[in-house]
Scaffold this motif. Structure first.
Motif, PDB file in Angstrom:
ATOM      1  N   VAL A  50      -1.813  -7.275  -4.494  1.00 50.10           N
ATOM      2  CA  VAL A  50      -1.593  -8.748  -4.075  1.00 50.10           C
ATOM      3  C   VAL A  50      -0.143  -9.188  -4.322  1.00 50.10           C
ATOM      4  CG1 VAL A  50      -2.515 -11.230  -4.068  1.00 50.10           C
ATOM      5  CG2 VAL A  50      -4.087  -9.224  -4.058  1.00 50.10           C
ATOM      6  N   ALA A  51       0.021  -8.889  -5.437  1.00 53.39           N
ATOM      7  CA  ALA A  51       1.547  -9.429  -5.663  1.00 53.39           C
ATOM      8  C   ALA A  51       2.752  -8.707  -5.028  1.00 53.39           C
ATOM      9  CB  ALA A  51       1.984  -9.350  -7.251  1.00 53.39           C
ATOM     10  N   GLY A  52       2.239  -7.438  -4.909  1.00 50.96           N
ATOM     11  CA  GLY A  52       3.547  -6.555  -4.168  1.00 50.96           C
ATOM     12  C   GLY A  52       3.381  -7.050  -2.682  1.00 50.96           C
ATOM     13  N   ALA A  53       2.101  -7.086  -2.097  1.00 48.92           N
ATOM     14  CA  ALA A  53       1.912  -7.478  -0.980  1.00 48.92           C
ATOM     15  C   ALA A  53       2.789  -8.882  -0.576  1.00 48.92           C
ATOM     16  CB  ALA A  53       0.620  -7.349  -0.243  1.00 48.92           C
ATOM     17  N   ALA A  54       2.516  -9.673  -1.416  1.00 46.45           N
ATOM     18  CA  ALA A  54       3.197 -11.081  -1.259  1.00 46.45           C
ATOM     19  C   ALA A  54       4.444 -11.117  -1.135  1.00 46.45           C
ATOM     20  CB  ALA A  54       2.406 -12.102  -2.435  1.00 46.45           C
ATOM     21  N   LEU A  55       5.121 -10.390  -2.091  1.00 42.99           N
ATOM     22  CA  LEU A  55       6.384 -10.146  -2.401  1.00 42.99           C
ATOM     23  C   LEU A  55       7.191  -9.778  -0.988  1.00 42.99           C
ATOM     24  CD1 LEU A  55       7.594  -8.705  -5.986  1.00 42.99           C
ATOM     25  CD2 LEU A  55       8.413 -10.819  -4.588  1.00 42.99           C
ATOM     26  N   TYR A  56       6.649  -8.568  -0.503  1.00 42.59           N
ATOM     27  CA  TYR A  56       6.941  -7.897   0.854  1.00 42.59           C
ATOM     28  C   TYR A  56       6.967  -8.986   2.106  1.00 42.59           C
ATOM     29  CZ  TYR A  56       8.274  -5.482   4.839  1.00 42.59           C
ATOM     30  OH  TYR A  56       8.880  -5.314   5.954  1.00 42.59           O
ATOM     31  N   VAL A  57       5.783  -9.706   2.081  1.00 41.23           N
ATOM     32  CA  VAL A  57       5.322 -10.449   3.427  1.00 41.23           C
ATOM     33  C   VAL A  57       6.136 -11.709   2.992  1.00 41.23           C
ATOM     34  CG1 VAL A  57       3.583 -11.865   4.490  1.00 41.23           C
ATOM     35  CG2 VAL A  57       3.118  -9.574   3.744  1.00 41.23           C
ATOM     36  N   PHE A  66       9.248  -2.223   9.616  1.00 37.56           N
ATOM     37  CA  PHE A  66       9.410  -3.627   9.285  1.00 37.56           C
ATOM     38  C   PHE A  66       8.071  -4.296   9.248  1.00 37.56           C
ATOM     39  CE2 PHE A  66      10.968  -8.005   9.934  1.00 37.56           C
ATOM     40  CZ  PHE A  66      11.428  -8.287   8.758  1.00 37.56           C
ATOM     41  N   VAL A  67       7.459  -4.328  10.577  1.00 40.26           N
ATOM     42  CA  VAL A  67       6.212  -4.870  10.934  1.00 40.26           C
ATOM     43  C   VAL A  67       4.891  -4.247  10.605  1.00 40.26           C
ATOM     44  CG1 VAL A  67       4.859  -5.956  12.993  1.00 40.26           C
ATOM     45  CG2 VAL A  67       7.332  -6.128  12.939  1.00 40.26           C
ATOM     46  N   GLY A  68       4.942  -2.954  10.624  1.00 40.03           N
ATOM     47  CA  GLY A  68       4.098  -1.982  10.261  1.00 40.03           C
ATOM     48  C   GLY A  68       3.536  -2.371   8.815  1.00 40.03           C
ATOM     49  N   THR A  69       4.704  -2.400   7.792  1.00 42.28           N
ATOM     50  CA  THR A  69       4.584  -2.688   6.335  1.00 42.28           C
ATOM     51  C   THR A  69       4.005  -4.087   6.058  1.00 42.28           C
ATOM     52  OG1 THR A  69       6.582  -1.439   5.969  1.00 42.28           O
ATOM     53  CG2 THR A  69       5.882  -2.898   4.033  1.00 42.28           C
ATOM     54  N   VAL A  70       4.139  -5.130   6.840  1.00 46.46           N
ATOM     55  CA  VAL A  70       3.458  -6.166   6.877  1.00 46.46           C
ATOM     56  C   VAL A  70       1.851  -6.163   7.086  1.00 46.46           C
ATOM     57  CG1 VAL A  70       2.871  -8.605   7.909  1.00 46.46           C
ATOM     58  CG2 VAL A  70       5.196  -7.776   7.538  1.00 46.46           C
ATOM     59  N   LEU A  71       1.564  -5.345   8.014  1.00 46.91           N
ATOM     60  CA  LEU A  71       0.418  -4.901   8.444  1.00 46.91           C
ATOM     61  C   LEU A  71      -0.509  -4.236   7.157  1.00 46.91           C
ATOM     62  CD1 LEU A  71       0.572  -3.860  12.156  1.00 46.91           C
ATOM     63  CD2 LEU A  71      -0.189  -6.204  11.214  1.00 46.91           C
ATOM     64  N   ALA A  72       0.108  -3.265   6.606  1.00 47.58           N
ATOM     65  CA  ALA A  72      -0.363  -2.409   5.479  1.00 47.58           C
ATOM     66  C   ALA A  72      -0.539  -3.295   4.171  1.00 47.58           C
ATOM     67  CB  ALA A  72       0.817  -1.417   5.271  1.00 47.58           C
ATOM     68  N   CYS A  73       0.429  -4.375   3.974  1.00 43.78           N
ATOM     69  CA  CYS A  73       0.302  -5.015   3.033  1.00 43.78           C
ATOM     70  C   CYS A  73      -0.976  -6.158   3.172  1.00 43.78           C
ATOM     71  CB  CYS A  73       1.491  -6.068   2.820  1.00 43.78           C
ATOM     72  SG  CYS A  73       3.035  -5.294   2.029  1.00 43.78           S
ATOM     73  N   VAL A  74      -1.028  -6.904   4.485  1.00 45.30           N
ATOM     74  CA  VAL A  74      -2.313  -7.568   4.732  1.00 45.30           C
ATOM     75  C   VAL A  74      -3.499  -6.694   4.600  1.00 45.30           C
ATOM     76  CG1 VAL A  74      -3.491  -8.661   6.630  1.00 45.30           C
ATOM     77  CG2 VAL A  74      -1.085  -9.077   6.224  1.00 45.30           C
ATOM     78  N   ALA A  75      -3.554  -5.348   5.134  1.00 46.75           N
ATOM     79  CA  ALA A  75      -4.663  -4.509   4.751  1.00 46.75           C
ATOM     80  C   ALA A  75      -4.872  -4.190   3.420  1.00 46.75           C
ATOM     81  CB  ALA A  75      -4.436  -3.144   5.621  1.00 46.75           C
ATOM     82  N   ARG A  76      -4.115  -4.207   2.406  1.00 44.59           N
ATOM     83  CA  ARG A  76      -4.240  -3.914   1.254  1.00 44.59           C
ATOM     84  C   ARG A  76      -4.823  -5.105   0.526  1.00 44.59           C
ATOM     85  NH1 ARG A  76      -5.758  -2.047  -3.059  1.00 44.59           N
ATOM     86  NH2 ARG A  76      -4.365  -1.387  -4.856  1.00 44.59           N
ATOM     87  N   VAL A  77      -4.450  -6.423   0.965  1.00 43.96           N
ATOM     88  CA  VAL A  77      -5.135  -7.513   0.025  1.00 43.96           C
ATOM     89  C   VAL A  77      -6.370  -7.653   0.651  1.00 43.96           C
ATOM     90  CG1 VAL A  77      -4.951 -10.215   0.086  1.00 43.96           C
ATOM     91  CG2 VAL A  77      -2.867  -8.679  -0.094  1.00 43.96           C
TER      92      VAL A  77
END
Length: 145
Positions: free
Chosen positions: A79-86, A58-69
């Motif tokens: 960016v859109a995918g990361a924003a949707l998850y976060v 759950f939290v690791g995916t937030v970190l991966a999304c931030v890293a991706r952006v």
């Protein structure tokens, strides 16, 4: 393949799957039970899920999304995918579902003061939002990968 987007996509899909299971099976099953059983069941789930297996994803995916952006700020799909998850997965959980869970934790299973029906309706609505957001995030991040 972009491995950071891949990790974020898999994490989003896993979390979305958990939320999907609640939307289509767990909450409808609890709705068929007397309120005291629904309260007790959800209270037990809410304490059980706060453990490493779920929290790491759950939290690791937030970190991966931030890293991706950070690594690919111009990639619209990423960016859109990361924003949707976060925002839709993690943000809705923290802002809406967790406060409802905290309120439910204070309810006695013998006398829920009618809160169970309010809780189940609101929690499930926001869970549907989380499910759609995480599924959309997984699709977009997969395309970005």
């Amino acid at each position: 393949m972009d491995w950071v987007a891949g990790v974020a996509a898999v994490g989003s899909g896993l979390v979305g799957g958990v939320f999907f299971a609640f939307s289509v099976a767990v909450m409808p099953a609890f709705a068929r039970l007397p309120a005291r059983h629904g309260v007790a069941g959800m209270q037990t789930i809410n304490t059980t899920i706060v453990r490493a297996p779920f929290l790491i994803v759950f939290v690791g995916t937030v970190l991966a999304c931030v890293a991706r952006v950070v690594l690919a700020p111009t990639d619209v799909l990423g960016v859109a995918g990361a924003a949707l998850y976060v925002l839709g997965g993690f943000g809705v959980t923290m802002a809406l579902n967790v406060p409802l869970n905290n309120r439910l934790a204070a309810v006695g299973t013998g006398d829920d003061d009618g809160f169970w029906s309010v809780y189940a309706t609101r929690w499930t609505l926001w869970n549907h939002v989380r499910t759609v957001a995480c599924t959309g995030a997984a699709a977009l991040l997969t395309a970005a990968a």
